[in-house]
Enzyme design. Structure first.
Site, PDB file in Angstrom:
ATOM      1  N   PHE A   1      44.221  62.680  33.316  1.00 41.58           N
ATOM      2  CA  PHE A   1      44.266  61.550  32.385  1.00 41.58           C
ATOM      3  C   PHE A   1      42.865  61.005  32.149  1.00 41.58           C
ATOM      4  O   PHE A   1      42.426  60.795  31.023  1.00 41.58           O
ATOM      5  CB  PHE A   1      45.182  60.456  32.948  1.00 41.58           C
ATOM      6  CG  PHE A   1      45.235  59.218  32.105  1.00 41.58           C
ATOM      7  CD1 PHE A   1      46.044  59.153  30.986  1.00 41.58           C
ATOM      8  CD2 PHE A   1      44.459  58.103  32.428  1.00 41.58           C
ATOM      9  CE1 PHE A   1      46.085  58.007  30.190  1.00 41.58           C
ATOM     10  CE2 PHE A   1      44.487  56.957  31.646  1.00 41.58           C
ATOM     11  CZ  PHE A   1      45.308  56.910  30.523  1.00 41.58           C
TER      12      PHE A   1
ATOM     13  N   GLY B   1      23.471  41.389  45.269  1.00 46.77           N
ATOM     14  CA  GLY B   1      23.421  42.447  46.281  1.00 46.77           C
ATOM     15  C   GLY B   1      23.045  43.810  45.751  1.00 46.77           C
ATOM     16  O   GLY B   1      22.058  44.399  46.157  1.00 46.77           O
TER      17      GLY B   1
ATOM     18  N   HIS C   1      28.316  41.873  33.180  1.00 48.27           N
ATOM     19  CA  HIS C   1      29.207  42.891  32.625  1.00 48.27           C
ATOM     20  C   HIS C   1      28.787  43.300  31.222  1.00 48.27           C
ATOM     21  O   HIS C   1      29.360  44.204  30.639  1.00 48.27           O
ATOM     22  CB  HIS C   1      30.647  42.395  32.639  1.00 48.27           C
ATOM     23  CG  HIS C   1      31.062  41.971  34.014  1.00 48.27           C
ATOM     24  ND1 HIS C   1      31.282  42.879  35.019  1.00 48.27           N
ATOM     25  CD2 HIS C   1      31.215  40.753  34.580  1.00 48.27           C
ATOM     26  CE1 HIS C   1      31.581  42.230  36.134  1.00 48.27           C
ATOM     27  NE2 HIS C   1      31.543  40.939  35.892  1.00 48.27           N
TER      28      HIS C   1
HETATM   29  N1  GLN Z   1      27.507  42.611  46.906  1.00 45.63           N
HETATM   30  C1  GLN Z   1      28.311  43.253  45.920  1.00 45.63           C
HETATM   31  C2  GLN Z   1      27.434  43.775  44.804  1.00 45.63           C
HETATM   32  O1  GLN Z   1      26.474  43.197  44.492  1.00 45.63           O
HETATM   33  C3  GLN Z   1      29.347  42.326  45.361  1.00 45.63           C
HETATM   34  C4  GLN Z   1      30.223  42.983  44.344  1.00 45.63           C
HETATM   35  C5  GLN Z   1      31.445  42.186  43.948  1.00 45.63           C
HETATM   36  O2  GLN Z   1      31.530  41.025  44.170  1.00 45.63           O
HETATM   37  N2  GLN Z   1      32.409  42.795  43.330  1.00 45.63           N
HETATM   38  O3  GLN Z   1      27.727  44.780  44.198  1.00 45.63           O
END
Ligand code: GLN
Ligand code: ZN
Length: 750
Positions: free
Chosen positions: A17, A425, A687
């Site tokens: 898929f 991070g 995003h």
């Molecule tokens: N420490 C992670 C990062 O920076 C946190 C990711 C998340 O909160 N989904 O990717």
């Protein structure tokens, strides 16, 4: 007795898929090839169903998301997408520049696209349920066309307000929307009837949320209207229905209940009985967890149910797409685990065995015995871990000093400016990084070479952050595949699979780990990389851990002990890591909890219990010395309802996503009296590939400064940067740091 199964994972044995979809998006295959490929997946699913169960649905192979399909069917297409032009518009809505918002489907990790009901007018565009029903009908297969019930569809949707969108809230709203919607449903049902369908399968899981009495009345009336056209089988899942008596009173032919999530449906069934003349669809095989059922217990349950309900159809407890396709290809699981597992295919097999055993088939009765034997045998037990959890005391969940005292010590040590800048991070996981890891896993690259490579990445990102003049640095997380899988691979008692892919949304897949035994940490997990990064700079580097609640919520968990106990086991393993990081001289430790909220049960009455242990698990693992600054990170914005629990976590600093909904987030902090913790409001949206301007960043910060004292504020993007490209990351962070420095200047002159 009949069996019914639904929600089988459409992904295919080899992620066909995903490949079809991505090749289609890249223009590597034509529309025709795409549809043909999807059709063979349809046929594959149907053949598995046919092999094992009596009844199964059609309309289960959405090209992106089944809620989107329902929206298209009902003509819910926001104006910005223009005329509906087939797949082009479809994928624009799913993943275009102005795509629909995505959010979690109930309390699962599957993300659906939120229908936007711009107007209260519904004009069907494509009758997808009919197309899908006909597809199988022409092959001589009679399926149950599956559609989302009107109430659940409306609960999943949002309606416009003056400045945005919100959920349907009042009786009047629900009434008006249902009124507009029902004629379209009637049309669909009528068309299915003409095509030969006798039954329609309606999923109505929203009936397991908190449902008001007036909403029940409206749902009742809606089913009254719809039942005129076809026999209706309603299924509910993920929890018990909010009002059993009202549910079984619905004017439909069959009623589906989840007998796995908790014992409430069963209790009510015994107390209030089950209406004669209606069929009970009994969700007895767990659709969400990976364990082979104790079929002996299940058989007893089915026998019990059959005493109350005249006609019982046995089924899975919820859609099966939360599971990987099959256990079969897994060849490197810990000894003894494989035989205990049951993924989607094996669940179908269990349904069949259960039915045959009920009918007295000797072979199946033997299987029932075998499964009971197996589930009795203890597995993965570590007495030392059990003892450690059993001997936990109040003070283990309490840091040595209260926040007001800690903050003084930390200030002394860290000497950070006001509005300190940091990141969440991760830094870009480029193709190069992914390839190196793949080569290492497949043996093309030695461990030494791989480690060297990672060290070079760390060094580069530390230098870069220094150049950008960030205040608190990170090591970049280059060694991590996925923030949960990485820790799962290092912890004992947790298995990872090779092929256990599950769809998270669209074509995105992940492999949830399996917590199968008592969890402990055989050796340090992150100390090497973090201390290497720290050795390169005088600025503080944050130790980066994934929190116990998130590890648990994004994994399958064992069922022989409580989730609370599992969470404490994981928390203790993390605490060992915290202590080691501390010993290595790390002054700030961030424990990410992005899944903290999503594990919350469907009904509010169950929240205190869940958040009670979730908060404690976090506190347990974050019991660092008072001098060490504990951060957490959460990437969602619906804070209002849970802010009390969040505060109880007792961290020093929290960073949260806010770039898309600053208003809502800040209002939560405004209404929380005496919010005293430091907080990093995400100043831009990671995003999106767009580089935020300084003005945009400043606007977010200034707004935050009006609500919260500047001493509490941190400056950071709203989530990790791993999916972004360096070309976007560098200028974005540059703008962010500049704005922070300018505002700092301004504040100091006040
Ligand atoms: N420490 C992670 C990062 O920076 C946190 C990711 C998340 O909160 N989904 O990717
Ligand atoms: Zn995040």
């Amino acid at each position: 007795m009949k069996t019914l199964a639904y929600g089988f994972p459409k992904l295919g044995e080899k992620r066909e898929f995903k490949n079809l979809l991505e090749n289609y998006w890249k223009g590597r295959i034509s529309d025709v090839e795409f549809v043909e490929g999807m059709n063979s997946l349809r046929d594959w699913m149907a053949s598995l169903y046919r092999e094992h169960v009596d009844l199964f649905p059609s309309n289960e192979l959405s090209y992106y998301d089944f809620v989107l399909d329902m929206a298209i069917t009902l003509g819910v297409i926001p104006k910005r997408f223009g005329e509906y032009e087939g797949l082009r518009t479809y994928f624009e809505m799913a993943r275009g520049k102005e795509a629909l918002e995505m959010t979690k489907y109930f309390n699962t990790n599957y993300h659906y696209l939120v229908p936007e009901l711009e107007e209260r007018v519904f004009e069907p565009i494509r009758n997808i349920p009919l197309e899908e029903y006909t597809y199988f009908k022409e092959k001589g297969l009679d399926t149950l066309p599956k559609v989302i019930a009107p109430y659940t569809f409306l609960k999943l949707s949002k309606i416009p307000t003056e400045n945005g969108f919100r959920r349907i809230e009042s009786l009047r709203e629900l009434e008006e929307y249902l009124k507009a919607l029902l004629p379209v449903y009637e049309e669909i049902l009528e068309s299915l009837k003409v095509a030969g369908a006798k039954v329609v399968l309606m999923e109505d899981p929203a009936l397991c949320l908190d449902v008001e009495d007036w909403a029940w009345d409206l749902v009742h009336d809606a089913y009254d209207v719809l039942s005129e056209h076809l026999d209706i089988y309603v299924i509910t899942y993920y929890d018990s229905v909010s009002d059993y008596e009202k549910f079984v009173d619905l004017p439909v032919r069959a009623l589906g209940l989840d007998f796995v999530s908790n014992g409430e449906n069963l209790e009510n069934l015994k107390r209030y009985g089950f209406p004669e003349g209606k069929i009970l669809i009994a969700g007895v095989i767990n659709g969400r967890n990976v364990w082979r059922a104790n079929l002996k217990e299940k058989l007893t349950l089915v026998e019990e149910l059959s005493k109350v309900a005249v006609e019982v159809v046995i089924s899975n407890s919820c859609p099966l797409f939360h599971l990987p396709v099959s256990v079969q290809p897994e060849d490197s699981l810990p000894e003894g685990l494989k035989e205990r597992l049951s993924f989607a295919k094996e669940k179908l097999w269990e349904l069949r065995v259960l039915k045959l055993a009920f009918e007295g088939d000797p072979e199946s009765l033997k299987e029932v015995e075998r499964s009971a034997e197996l589930s009795k045998r203890p597995f993965g037990v570590r007495e030392d871990v059990r003892r450690r959890v059993a001997s936990l005391r109040e003070e283990d969940f309490q840091r040595e000093l209260p926040y007001v005292e800690r903050v003084k010590l930390q200030r002394e040590i860290l000497k950070l400016p006001v509005l300190p800048t940091t990141t969440i991070g991760s830094f870009p996981q480029t193709e190069e990084v992914k390839k190196k890891r793949a080569d290492y896993v497949s043996g093309k690259v030695t461990e030494g070479e791989y480690k060297d490579f990672i060290r070079k990445q760390i060094e580069r990102v530390v230098r870069l952050q220094e150049e950008l003049r960030l205040d608190v640095l990170v090591h970049g997380e280059f060694e991590r595949t996925d923030m949960v899988e990485f820790f799962a691979q290092k912890l004992e008692g947790v298995a990872t699979t090779k092929h256990g892919w599950v769809l998270s949304y669209g074509s995105r897949v992940y492999r949830p780990p399996i917590v199968y035994g008592d969890v402990f940490r055989p050796s340090p997990m992150t100390v090497e990389e973090i201390s290497y990064a720290q050795s390169l700079t005088k600025k503080p580097v944050k130790g980066m851990l994934t929190g116990p609640v998130t590890i648990l919520n994004w994994s399958y968990h064992r069922e022989d002990i409580s989730k609370e106990e599992i969470a404490y086991q994981i928390a203790l393993a993390l605490l060992d890591e915290v202590k080691d990081l501390e010993k290595a001289g790390i002054r700030i430790i961030q424990i990410d909890e992005p899944a903290f909220r999503e594990g919350a049960p469907l009904k509010k009455r169950d929240w205190p219990k869940y958040f009670g242990w979730a908060v404690k698990a976090f506190r347990l693992c974050s019991k660092a010395s008072p001098q060490v600054q504990v951060h957490t990170h959460m990437c969602y914005s619906e804070f209002n309802e849970v802010i009390d629990y969040i505060h109880q976590m007792d961290f020093d600093v929290v960073s949260i996503e806010a770039s898309r909904s600053k208003g809502e987030i800040l209002s939560a902090f405004e209404s929380f009296k005496n919010w005293d913790r430091q907080i990093g409001i995400g100043v831009y949206d990671v995003h999106s590939p767009v580089v935020p301007t300084k003005e945009q960043i400043r606007a977010v910060l200034e707004r935050a400064m009006r609500v919260l004292p500047v001493e509490l504020l941190w400056v950071n993007p709203d989530c990790g940067l791993k999916t972004r490209r360096w070309e976007e990351v560098i200028p974005s962070l540059k703008n962010m740091v500049e704005v922070a420095r300018e505002l700092r200047e301004k504040v100091s002159q006040r």
